[in-house]
Every structure is written in C-alpha cells, then in structure tokens.
Design an enzyme around this catalytic site. Structure first.
Site, PDB file in Angstrom:
ATOM      1  N   ASP A   1      39.940  38.829  29.899  1.00 48.88           N
ATOM      2  CA  ASP A   1      40.880  39.947  29.867  1.00 48.88           C
ATOM      3  C   ASP A   1      41.540  40.227  31.197  1.00 48.88           C
ATOM      4  OD1 ASP A   1      38.423  40.930  31.107  1.00 48.88           O
ATOM      5  OD2 ASP A   1      39.384  42.887  31.028  1.00 48.88           O
TER       6      ASP A   1
ATOM      7  N   GLU B   1      27.869  32.536  30.203  1.00 49.91           N
ATOM      8  CA  GLU B   1      28.898  33.332  30.890  1.00 49.91           C
ATOM      9  C   GLU B   1      30.287  32.817  30.529  1.00 49.91           C
ATOM     10  OE1 GLU B   1      29.980  35.680  32.571  1.00 49.91           O
ATOM     11  OE2 GLU B   1      28.609  36.399  34.108  1.00 49.91           O
ATOM     12  N   ASP B   2      31.287  33.678  30.668  1.00 48.01           N
ATOM     13  CA  ASP B   2      32.660  33.210  30.471  1.00 48.01           C
ATOM     14  C   ASP B   2      33.163  32.470  31.711  1.00 48.01           C
ATOM     15  OD1 ASP B   2      32.668  35.541  31.994  1.00 48.01           O
ATOM     16  OD2 ASP B   2      34.322  36.497  30.925  1.00 48.01           O
TER      17      ASP B   2
ATOM     18  N   LYS C   1      35.033  28.408  39.094  1.00 48.41           N
ATOM     19  CA  LYS C   1      36.045  28.248  40.159  1.00 48.41           C
ATOM     20  C   LYS C   1      35.318  27.807  41.420  1.00 48.41           C
ATOM     21  CE  LYS C   1      38.901  32.170  38.606  1.00 48.41           C
ATOM     22  NZ  LYS C   1      39.363  33.524  39.001  1.00 48.41           N
TER      23      LYS C   1
ATOM     24  N   PHE D   1      43.693  33.575  38.644  1.00 46.65           N
ATOM     25  CA  PHE D   1      43.223  34.574  37.685  1.00 46.65           C
ATOM     26  C   PHE D   1      43.723  34.207  36.292  1.00 46.65           C
ATOM     27  CE2 PHE D   1      43.216  38.486  35.258  1.00 46.65           C
ATOM     28  CZ  PHE D   1      41.936  38.946  35.518  1.00 46.65           C
ATOM     29  N   ILE D   2      42.821  34.090  35.350  1.00 49.71           N
ATOM     30  CA  ILE D   2      43.184  33.643  33.997  1.00 49.71           C
ATOM     31  C   ILE D   2      42.845  34.695  32.934  1.00 49.71           C
ATOM     32  CG2 ILE D   2      42.988  31.181  34.541  1.00 49.71           C
ATOM     33  CD1 ILE D   2      40.221  31.186  33.187  1.00 49.71           C
TER      34      ILE D   2
ATOM     35  N   ARG E   1      42.436  39.341  25.651  1.00 45.57           N
ATOM     36  CA  ARG E   1      41.282  38.557  25.183  1.00 45.57           C
ATOM     37  C   ARG E   1      41.589  37.773  23.918  1.00 45.57           C
ATOM     38  NH1 ARG E   1      36.849  40.535  28.023  1.00 45.57           N
ATOM     39  NH2 ARG E   1      36.837  42.739  28.522  1.00 45.57           N
TER      40      ARG E   1
ATOM     41  N   ASP F   1      32.953  33.028  39.203  1.00 48.38           N
ATOM     42  CA  ASP F   1      34.016  33.144  40.203  1.00 48.38           C
ATOM     43  C   ASP F   1      33.356  33.139  41.586  1.00 48.38           C
ATOM     44  OD1 ASP F   1      36.465  33.774  41.415  1.00 48.38           O
ATOM     45  OD2 ASP F   1      36.397  35.873  40.876  1.00 48.38           O
TER      46      ASP F   1
HETATM   47  P1  5GP Z   1      31.738  36.702  39.879  1.00 48.46           P
HETATM   48  O1  5GP Z   1      30.613  37.669  39.988  1.00 48.46           O
HETATM   49  O2  5GP Z   1      31.291  35.258  39.690  1.00 48.46           O
HETATM   50  O3  5GP Z   1      32.702  36.833  41.019  1.00 48.46           O
HETATM   51  O4  5GP Z   1      32.629  37.125  38.663  1.00 48.46           O
HETATM   52  C1  5GP Z   1      32.244  36.959  37.396  1.00 48.46           C
HETATM   53  C2  5GP Z   1      32.998  37.846  36.447  1.00 48.46           C
HETATM   54  O5  5GP Z   1      34.288  38.247  36.948  1.00 48.46           O
HETATM   55  C3  5GP Z   1      33.281  37.079  35.185  1.00 48.46           C
HETATM   56  O6  5GP Z   1      32.216  37.172  34.273  1.00 48.46           O
HETATM   57  C4  5GP Z   1      34.554  37.740  34.695  1.00 48.46           C
HETATM   58  O7  5GP Z   1      34.233  38.870  33.941  1.00 48.46           O
HETATM   59  C5  5GP Z   1      35.277  38.151  35.949  1.00 48.46           C
HETATM   60  N1  5GP Z   1      36.286  37.151  36.361  1.00 48.46           N
HETATM   61  C6  5GP Z   1      36.231  36.283  37.390  1.00 48.46           C
HETATM   62  N2  5GP Z   1      37.329  35.513  37.457  1.00 48.46           N
HETATM   63  C7  5GP Z   1      38.112  35.902  36.431  1.00 48.46           C
HETATM   64  C8  5GP Z   1      39.407  35.459  35.950  1.00 48.46           C
HETATM   65  O8  5GP Z   1      40.061  34.538  36.465  1.00 48.46           O
HETATM   66  N3  5GP Z   1      39.863  36.092  34.849  1.00 48.46           N
HETATM   67  C9  5GP Z   1      39.203  37.102  34.226  1.00 48.46           C
HETATM   68  N4  5GP Z   1      39.769  37.651  33.162  1.00 48.46           N
HETATM   69  N5  5GP Z   1      37.980  37.535  34.637  1.00 48.46           N
HETATM   70  C10 5GP Z   1      37.448  36.941  35.729  1.00 48.46           C
HETATM   71 MG    MG Z   2      31.743  37.723  32.454  1.00 48.68          MG
END
Ligand code: 5GP
Ligand code: MG
Length: 181
Positions: A162, A102-103, A134, A155-156, A168, A106
């Site tokens: 993106d 995963e990138d 995070k 938020f990055i 990106r 969150d």
């Molecule tokens: P989660 O389900 O853990 O809340 O969110 C995961 C997805 O939300 C990540 O794979 C990403 O696509 C997006 N995301 C969460 N935080 C960020 C952030 O700080 N920047 C960006 N660009 N995408 C985020």
């Molecule tokens: Mg992702």
C-alpha cells in the site's frame, strides 16, 4: 494500465502479476521440500502480505498451521524507524518449526525485531520468506531463507502493498513515478 494514481502520487508499471506468480511457484518448490514433514507454523505479517500469503500457502498440500500478526513500521513512503506491534501472536511457538512470511524486507528492522521476538519463545526452527527484498536498503545483517524477488531501492505498491492504506488491490506491482522536469 501502465500508470496508476494512488492518492496524491503516480506509480508506473514495474512487475507483472504473471512474473510474480511464476517466481512464487519456484520458491514454493524449495519450501515444500524443506517443510513438508515439519508441521510448520506459518506466521503471516499483515497487512501487506495478504495476497502473497494466499498464493504461497495454497502451493502447500501438507499439514501446516497458519497464523497472523499485524505490525506497522511505515508511514507514507519513509520508514518511521519505529516498530509498533498492533496484534500479537496467540499460538504457542515453543518447539515448532516456524516460518515468518513478509511482503517486503526494506531496512530489515521489522524482520530483525520479529526474528528476535520469535526466537525468544524457543521454536524448534525459524525460517523467513519474503515476496520482495531491497538489498541496497538493508541496514541490518539478517538472513532471509526464501526471497521471491530482489528489487532496487524503489517504493512500490500493488499485490497487497500500500501507499497510506491504498493501492493494495492492484494486480501488478507499480513503482513510484518521479516527477519530471
Ligand atoms: P523494514 O523494517 O524492512 O524497513 O520495512 C518493512 C516494512 O515496510 C514492510 O513490511 C512494508 O510494510 C514496508 N515497506 C518497505 N518498503 C516498502 C515499499 O516499497 N512499498 C510499500 N508499500 N511498503 C514498504
Ligand atoms: Mg510488511
């Protein structure tokens, strides 16, 4: 460039490409020792992971299969809380040593959903790797085996990540710049 504009928002330099690459190399060493003899199936979660996945996977000089899925759970800078599966997995997961890449984790909802989905297909083992985590934003209790960097709840963009599909391409990682005043 220390401040960049992505669509209607400004972002400031947060983490350099060199710092990220060094941390990826460190984490890759641990992954190599865990996975070199396991013929892993590496599942990359598009879109944001494409640059991290390319860097990480090229550290692996052992047999591994690489697959891609695409999920989306974000709209703008806030989690929509809804996970939409866009492109599913065609590779057979049963009996495989699977690694999800995963990138960013969150709230943890996306990875939790994916984990449950993959586990229901009876892999031999399942590991999770993420470029960013995070810790303050986590809402679910999910184990992430390999974390390249822990970051505060900001938020990055950049390094594959993106804002509304843009940003990106930036080599470094930038965090959103709060409006002063
Ligand atoms: P989660 O389900 O853990 O809340 O969110 C995961 C997805 O939300 C990540 O794979 C990403 O696509 C997006 N995301 C969460 N935080 C960020 C952030 O700080 N920047 C960006 N660009 N995408 C985020
Ligand atoms: Mg992702």
């Amino acid at each position: 460039m220390s401040v960049i504009q992505v669509q209607n928002k400004q972002f400031e330099l947060f983490i350099s490409e060199d710092e990220i690459r060094n941390s990826i190399k460190e984490v890759s060493q641990r992954m190599i020792s865990d996975l070199h003899d396991k013929n892993p199936l590496i599942i990359c979660v598009l879109n944001g992971v494409f640059i991290f996945a390319a860097d990480l996977i090229r550290c692996f000089e052992f047999p591994c299969e690489v697959a891609f899925i695409r999920l989306k759970s974000y709209s703008g800078t806030n989690s929509s809380g809804k996970i939409i599966e866009i492109n599913g997995l065609v590779e057979d997961v049963k009996g495989r040593n699977v690694v999800i890449i995963e990138d960013i984790v969150d709230t943890g909802n996306t990875i939790q959903y994916l984990k449950q989905n993959i586990l229901s297909q009876q892999p031999e083992s399942l590991r999770i790797a993420t470029l960013f985590l995070k810790p303050e934003a986590l809402q679910v209790d999910v184990d992430v085996d390999y974390v390249v960097m822990k970051i505060p709840n900001e938020f990055i963009v950049g390094y594959g990540l993106d804002y509304n599909g843009y940003g990106r391409n930036f080599r470094n990682v930038y965090k959103i710049k709060e409006i002063e005043g």
